[in-house]
Design a protein around this motif. Structure first.
Motif, short mmCIF file in Angstrom:
data_model
loop_
_atom_site.label_atom_id
_atom_site.label_comp_id
_atom_site.label_asym_id
_atom_site.label_seq_id
_atom_site.Cartn_x
_atom_site.Cartn_y
_atom_site.Cartn_z
N LEU A 167 38.46 87.76 72.21
CA LEU A 167 39.51 87.79 73.23
C LEU A 167 39.78 89.22 73.71
N ALA A 168 39.76 90.16 72.76
CA ALA A 168 40.01 91.56 73.12
C ALA A 168 38.95 92.07 74.07
N ASN A 169 37.73 91.62 73.89
CA ASN A 169 36.64 92.04 74.76
C ASN A 169 36.82 91.53 76.18
N ARG A 170 37.75 90.63 76.35
CA ARG A 170 38.10 90.12 77.68
C ARG A 170 39.45 90.66 78.14
N GLY A 171 39.90 91.71 77.46
CA GLY A 171 41.12 92.38 77.89
C GLY A 171 42.40 91.74 77.40
N ILE A 172 42.30 90.85 76.42
CA ILE A 172 43.48 90.14 75.91
C ILE A 172 43.89 90.75 74.57
N LYS A 173 45.04 91.40 74.55
CA LYS A 173 45.53 92.00 73.31
C LYS A 173 45.89 90.89 72.32
N ASN A 247 57.02 75.09 67.25
CA ASN A 247 56.41 74.65 68.52
C ASN A 247 55.26 75.55 68.96
N TRP A 248 54.48 76.00 68.00
CA TRP A 248 53.31 76.79 68.32
C TRP A 248 52.13 75.86 68.56
N PRO A 249 51.38 76.04 69.64
CA PRO A 249 50.18 75.22 69.86
C PRO A 249 49.22 75.36 68.69
N VAL A 250 48.51 74.29 68.38
CA VAL A 250 47.60 74.29 67.24
C VAL A 250 46.18 73.95 67.72
N ILE A 251 45.22 74.72 67.24
CA ILE A 251 43.81 74.45 67.57
C ILE A 251 43.04 74.23 66.28
N ASP A 252 42.34 73.10 66.22
CA ASP A 252 41.48 72.81 65.08
C ASP A 252 40.11 73.41 65.35
N VAL A 253 39.71 74.39 64.55
CA VAL A 253 38.47 75.12 64.80
C VAL A 253 37.28 74.55 64.02
N THR A 254 37.47 73.40 63.38
CA THR A 254 36.43 72.84 62.50
C THR A 254 35.08 72.75 63.19
N ARG A 256 34.40 73.91 66.35
CA ARG A 256 34.38 74.80 67.50
C ARG A 256 33.69 76.12 67.17
N SER A 257 32.93 76.61 68.12
CA SER A 257 32.39 77.96 68.00
C SER A 257 33.50 78.94 68.35
N ILE A 258 33.27 80.22 68.08
CA ILE A 258 34.23 81.26 68.44
C ILE A 258 34.50 81.20 69.95
N GLU A 259 33.42 81.05 70.73
CA GLU A 259 33.55 81.01 72.18
C GLU A 259 34.40 79.83 72.64
N GLU A 260 34.22 78.69 72.01
CA GLU A 260 34.98 77.49 72.40
C GLU A 260 36.46 77.64 72.04
N THR A 261 36.71 78.20 70.87
CA THR A 261 38.11 78.43 70.46
C THR A 261 38.77 79.41 71.42
N ALA A 262 38.07 80.48 71.75
CA ALA A 262 38.61 81.48 72.67
C ALA A 262 38.87 80.87 74.06
N ALA A 263 37.96 80.01 74.50
CA ALA A 263 38.13 79.37 75.81
C ALA A 263 39.39 78.51 75.83
N GLU A 264 39.65 77.80 74.74
CA GLU A 264 40.86 76.97 74.65
C GLU A 264 42.11 77.85 74.64
N ILE A 265 42.03 78.96 73.93
CA ILE A 265 43.17 79.89 73.88
C ILE A 265 43.45 80.46 75.26
N MET A 266 42.40 80.87 75.96
CA MET A 266 42.58 81.44 77.30
C MET A 266 43.14 80.39 78.26
N SER A 267 42.75 79.14 78.07
CA SER A 267 43.29 78.06 78.90
C SER A 267 44.79 77.88 78.64
N LEU A 268 45.18 77.92 77.37
CA LEU A 268 46.60 77.82 77.03
C LEU A 268 47.39 78.99 77.59
N LEU A 269 46.78 80.18 77.56
CA LEU A 269 47.45 81.37 78.09
C LEU A 269 47.64 81.25 79.60
N ARG A 270 46.62 80.74 80.29
CA ARG A 270 46.73 80.55 81.75
C ARG A 270 47.82 79.54 82.09
#
Length: 285
Positions: A167-173, A247-254, A256-270
Motif C-alpha cells: 500500500l505504501a508503494n502506492r502512496g498510502i500511509k 465497527n472496523w471492516p474485516v478482511i479474511d486473507v486466507t 487472498r494474495s497480498i495484491e488482492e488484499t491491498a485491492a480490497e483495502i484500496m476499494s474500502l478507502l475509496r
C-alpha cells in the motif's frame, strides 16, 4: 511451424526504461499459462543501436517472443527488423492503447522515457508513505497514528507488514498493529479520527500452517500455543469481537494474495472517501 519450435518458452522483455511495466504485464499474462514454463529475459535501459544489437544476440541464443516498450520509434524499428530476420514476433503491449487514445483525442503522445518514474509530487508522496509505513510497522508507533491513511490490525501471520508495504508503494500511509491475546491494543488506536482501521483475519488452519513454517525457518521449537489450533482459534475469535465492537471492516486473507488484499483495502478507502465527500456536499438538514 519451425519458428514455433525454435521459440520454445522464452520471452524477452526489452525496454528503454526500467522494464517494470513489461514485467507487470508479463506476470499478469503468464500466470494464465501455468502449463508453459516460460523463461524470462529482462533487457532494461536499452537506449541505443549498440544495446539493441546486444539484446539481439541474446534473442538469437535463446529465441522467444519479444515484448517491448520504446519511446524512440527508430530503436523499435531497428529491433523489429532484427526480429523479422528470425521470424520472431515483436509485441508492443502499449501500442494499441496509444493508438486508441491518439485516434480518440486526435493528439500524439509525448515521448518521455520512464515518464511514470518522474520525480514529481506523486513520487515523493510514495517515498513519504513508505517512510511512515516502515516507521510504524508491527505496533511501533513512532509518529502520530492519525497521520495514517490506513491502520491494519490482525493476529500474527495475517500478512500485515507486506500488505502495508504494498500500500505504501502506492502512496498510502499505512500503520499495522498486531493483535496479541492478553495484551491490550494501544490507546492511540481508539483515539484516531482520520485513518480507516481494518481488521485482518484468516482461518486457524492457515494461520497455524504459516506459523509452523515460520518456526521451522527460525529453527525454533514447535511446542507452543503459538501453533496450537485451539489457542489460535480463540485468538482469532477475540480479535473478531474487537473488530466488530469498533465497527472496523474485516478482511479474511486466507485465500487472498497480498495484491488482492491491498485491492480490497484500496476499494474500502475509496468508498470511505466518496461517502465523506457526499456528506460534505450534501449536509443533512
Amino acid at each position: 511451424m519451425a519458428v514455433k519450435n525454435r521459440l520454445s518458452h522464452n520471452i524477452h522483455m526489452v525496454s528503454d526504461s526500467t522494464g517494470e511495466t513489461l514485467s507487470t504485464i508479463a506476470k499478469a499474462v503468464l500466470v494464465q499459462y501455468k502449463d508453459l514454463p516460460f523463461k524470462q529475459f529482462m533487457h532494461s535501459l536499452v537506449r541505443n543501436k549498440r544495446q539493441i544489437d546486444t539484446v539481439f544476440e541474446s534473442i538469437k541464443q535463446d529465441p522467444g517472443i519479444v515484448l517491448c516498450t520504446f519511446s524512440n520509434s527508430k530503436l523499435k524499428n531497428d529491433l523489429q527488423i532484427l526480429c523479422d530476420s528470425l521470424s520472431i514476433p515483436l509485441i508492443d503491449p502499449l501500442e494499441i492503447v496509444h493508438k486508441s487514445l491518439s485516434n480518440i483525442y486526435k493528439i500524439k503522445a509525448d515521448t518521455i522515457i520512464g515518464g511514470q518514474h518522474e520525480l514529481n509530487t506523486e513520487y515523493f508522496e510514495r517515498i513519504d508513505a513508505m517512510n511512515y509505513t516502515l516507521a510504524n510497522d508491527d505496533g511501533a508507533i513512532s509518529e502520530d497514528l492519525n497521520i495514517a491513511d490506513i491502520i491494519l490490525v490482525g493476529v500474527s501471520r495475517t500478512s500485515k507488514t507486506p500488505t502495508s508495504i504494498y500500500l505504501a508503494n502506492r502512496g498510502i500511509k499505512t500503520a499495522n498493529i498486531p493483535f496479541i491475546d492478553g495484551i491490550a491494543l494501544p490507546n492511540e488506536l481508539y483515539n484516531v479520527t482520520t485513518p480507516l482501521i481494518i481488521g485482518l483475519i484468516a482461518t486457524p488452519e492457515r494461520i497455524v500452517q504459516i506459523r509452523k513454517n515460520r518456526l521451522i525457518a527460525l529453527n525454533e521449537s514447535g511446542d507452543t500455543n503459538y501453533i496450537d489450533k485451539r489457542s489460535v482459534s480463540d485468538e482469532i475469535i477475540k480479535a473478531k469481537k474487537i473488530f466488530e465492537k469498533n465497527n472496523w471492516p474485516v478482511i479474511d486473507v486466507t485465500r487472498r494474495s497480498i495484491e488482492e488484499t491491498a485491492a480490497e483495502i484500496m476499494s474500502l478507502l475509496r468508498q470511505r472517501k466518496l461517502k465523506h465527500n457526499e456528506n460534505e456536499n450534501y449536509p443533512s438538514i
